[in-house]
Motif scaffolding. Structure first.
Motif, PDB file in Angstrom:
ATOM      1  N   UNK A  60       3.148  -7.965  -8.351  1.00 30.52           N
ATOM      2  CA  UNK A  60       2.999  -6.538  -8.040  1.00 30.52           C
ATOM      3  C   UNK A  60       1.579  -6.220  -7.587  1.00 30.52           C
ATOM      4  N   UNK A  61       0.599  -6.869  -8.128  1.00 34.42           N
ATOM      5  CA  UNK A  61      -0.791  -6.634  -7.709  1.00 34.42           C
ATOM      6  C   UNK A  61      -1.029  -7.066  -6.279  1.00 34.42           C
ATOM      7  N   UNK A  62      -0.427  -8.215  -5.889  1.00 29.08           N
ATOM      8  CA  UNK A  62      -0.604  -8.667  -4.505  1.00 29.08           C
ATOM      9  C   UNK A  62       0.047  -7.698  -3.528  1.00 29.08           C
ATOM     10  N   UNK A  63       1.221  -7.187  -3.865  1.00 27.56           N
ATOM     11  CA  UNK A  63       1.896  -6.231  -2.980  1.00 27.56           C
ATOM     12  C   UNK A  63       1.063  -4.977  -2.818  1.00 27.56           C
ATOM     13  N   UNK A  64       0.539  -4.484  -3.962  1.00 31.34           N
ATOM     14  CA  UNK A  64      -0.296  -3.289  -3.875  1.00 31.34           C
ATOM     15  C   UNK A  64      -1.566  -3.549  -3.071  1.00 31.34           C
ATOM     16  N   UNK A  65      -2.144  -4.754  -3.189  1.00 34.67           N
ATOM     17  CA  UNK A  65      -3.359  -5.074  -2.421  1.00 34.67           C
ATOM     18  C   UNK A  65      -3.100  -5.105  -0.930  1.00 34.67           C
ATOM     19  N   UNK A  66      -1.952  -5.701  -0.537  1.00 36.39           N
ATOM     20  CA  UNK A  66      -1.642  -5.735   0.896  1.00 36.39           C
ATOM     21  C   UNK A  66      -1.413  -4.336   1.435  1.00 36.39           C
ATOM     22  N   UNK A  67      -0.773  -3.471   0.633  1.00 33.59           N
ATOM     23  CA  UNK A  67      -0.574  -2.087   1.080  1.00 33.59           C
ATOM     24  C   UNK A  67      -1.909  -1.362   1.215  1.00 33.59           C
ATOM     25  N   UNK A  68      -2.822  -1.590   0.319  1.00 32.85           N
ATOM     26  CA  UNK A  68      -4.132  -0.945   0.401  1.00 32.85           C
ATOM     27  C   UNK A  68      -4.923  -1.411   1.621  1.00 32.85           C
ATOM     28  N   UNK A  69      -4.848  -2.716   1.939  1.00 32.77           N
ATOM     29  CA  UNK A  69      -5.549  -3.233   3.123  1.00 32.77           C
ATOM     30  C   UNK A  69      -5.003  -2.621   4.403  1.00 32.77           C
ATOM     31  N   UNK A  74      -3.656   0.340   4.734  1.00 33.22           N
ATOM     32  CA  UNK A  74      -4.106   1.734   4.800  1.00 33.22           C
ATOM     33  C   UNK A  74      -5.538   1.822   5.302  1.00 33.22           C
ATOM     34  N   UNK A  75      -6.412   0.902   4.842  1.00 33.18           N
ATOM     35  CA  UNK A  75      -7.802   0.912   5.311  1.00 33.18           C
ATOM     36  C   UNK A  75      -7.890   0.601   6.807  1.00 33.18           C
ATOM     37  N   UNK A  76      -7.102  -0.337   7.292  1.00 34.16           N
ATOM     38  CA  UNK A  76      -7.117  -0.672   8.725  1.00 34.16           C
ATOM     39  C   UNK A  76      -6.691   0.526   9.563  1.00 34.16           C
ATOM     40  N   UNK A  77      -5.653   1.224   9.116  1.00 33.81           N
ATOM     41  CA  UNK A  77      -5.198   2.408   9.852  1.00 33.81           C
ATOM     42  C   UNK A  77      -6.266   3.495   9.862  1.00 33.81           C
ATOM     43  N   UNK A  78      -6.943   3.670   8.735  1.00 32.22           N
ATOM     44  CA  UNK A  78      -7.993   4.695   8.676  1.00 32.22           C
ATOM     45  C   UNK A  78      -9.150   4.354   9.611  1.00 32.22           C
ATOM     46  N   UNK A  79      -9.540   3.080   9.661  1.00 34.34           N
ATOM     47  CA  UNK A  79     -10.637   2.668  10.544  1.00 34.34           C
ATOM     48  C   UNK A  79     -10.250   2.867  12.008  1.00 34.34           C
ATOM     49  N   UNK A  80      -8.994   2.535  12.362  1.00 38.65           N
ATOM     50  CA  UNK A  80      -8.544   2.718  13.745  1.00 38.65           C
ATOM     51  C   UNK A  80      -8.571   4.189  14.134  1.00 38.65           C
ATOM     52  N   UNK A  81      -8.107   5.061  13.242  1.00 38.13           N
ATOM     53  CA  UNK A  81      -8.137   6.496  13.529  1.00 38.13           C
ATOM     54  C   UNK A  81      -9.565   7.003  13.683  1.00 38.13           C
ATOM     55  N   UNK A  82     -10.463   6.512  12.830  1.00 38.65           N
ATOM     56  CA  UNK A  82     -11.863   6.922  12.930  1.00 38.65           C
ATOM     57  C   UNK A  82     -12.475   6.476  14.257  1.00 38.65           C
ATOM     58  N   UNK A  83     -12.142   5.260  14.697  1.00 44.06           N
ATOM     59  CA  UNK A  83     -12.654   4.759  15.972  1.00 44.06           C
ATOM     60  C   UNK A  83     -12.149   5.607  17.146  1.00 44.06           C
TER      61      UNK A  83
END
Length: 271
Positions: free
Chosen positions: A46-55, A57-66
């Motif tokens: 469950x921790x690995x699944x949550x970590x992949x989901x968090x990563x 989300x961060x990539x999407x946020x960086x793309x939107x910021x760019x």
């Protein structure tokens, strides 16, 4: 707990109060049992699944910021270009207004600079010069030619005056004098000679003074077989003239002159 079918279960004897021991009864077949991963492994998964989901989300946020940075950068560049163009237009408008203001004040300043003791200043500011062209005349009665002083490229300036075929200078000095004429006809005689001359008349002297002269003889063979022949004569020299001298051009056969304006001309200019 799960059992292993390879180990036999102990026999169970049933005791009856009156009958004695009964034969053992075979235990019923065991139900299948599934094994599950330990609880610790499930927590790590469950921790690995949550970590992949968090990563993600961060990539999407960086793309939107760019993308937002690109949009704001484009808007800023466009605004800078508009401001720059507006500044250039303002500068051009100011220069144009200054030129208009200077042009409007120029004549007043020029008039104010003229001294009252010299009202004719500027009327004869140009260097003495003149250029007159041939005049087409149906009936020519004299050898001294008449010219056209204003049509086409003809002009007189610097105080030079044209009248009755002559050019008068108003200053003493060195002048370059030139003249050209062109003869043409479809008949001639062997004894004819074409003469072209420039002469001057001075006040107080009734005799004309020849300055330049050209002769052309033996041209009659050019008109054989009835074809039209042409012959040109050019005179040019630098001579000293005196104030109020009159210059004229003479030809021997004025009726044979070409009717082309550019073929016949006469002029001078001060050196």
């Amino acid at each position: 707990m799960s059992g292993t079918q390879g180990y036999p279960y102990p026999q169970v004897f049933l005791v009856d109060s009156g009958r004695g021991p009964q034969p053992s009864v075979q235990p019923p077949g065991m139900l299948p049992c599934w094994s599950f991963p330990p609880a610790h492994e499930r927590v790590m998964e469950r921790g690995r699944v949550r970590g992949s989901r968090g990563l993600g989300s961060w990539s999407l946020a960086i793309a939107l910021l760019f993308l937002l940075l690109l949009v704001f950068g484009a808007l800023g560049l466009g605004a800078y270009q508009i401001i720059k163009l507006q500044t250039q237009l303002d500068g051009i408008q100011q220069v144009r207004e200054m030129n208009i203001e200077i042009d409007g004040r120029g004549p007043e300043k020029q008039v104010g600079d003229l001294p009252e003791t010299d009202p004719n200043r500027g009327k004869t500011a140009g260097r003495p010069a003149a250029h007159v062209i041939g005049r087409i005349e149906k009936h020519v009665s004299q050898n001294t030619l008449r010219w056209e002083p204003k049509a086409g490229r003809a002009f007189t300036e610097g105080g030079v005056v044209y009248r009755d075929g002559g050019l008068q200078v108003n200053e003493t000095g060195l002048y370059h004098i030139y003249s050209r004429v062109q003869f043409e006809a479809n008949h001639c005689t062997p004894t004819d000679a074409l003469v072209h001359s420039v002469f001057v008349r001075r006040p107080g002297n009734f005799k004309s003074l020849t300055l330049m002269e050209g002769h052309r003889e033996g041209y009659c063979n050019l008109g054989s077989h009835g074809y039209v022949w042409t012959s040109g004569s050019y005179l040019g020299s630098t001579l000293k003239l005196e104030k109020q001298d009159w210059l004229y051009v003479n030809v021997s056969h004025p009726a044979m002159l070409s009717h082309a304006h550019h073929a016949n001309f006469f002029g001078l200019h001060k050196i």
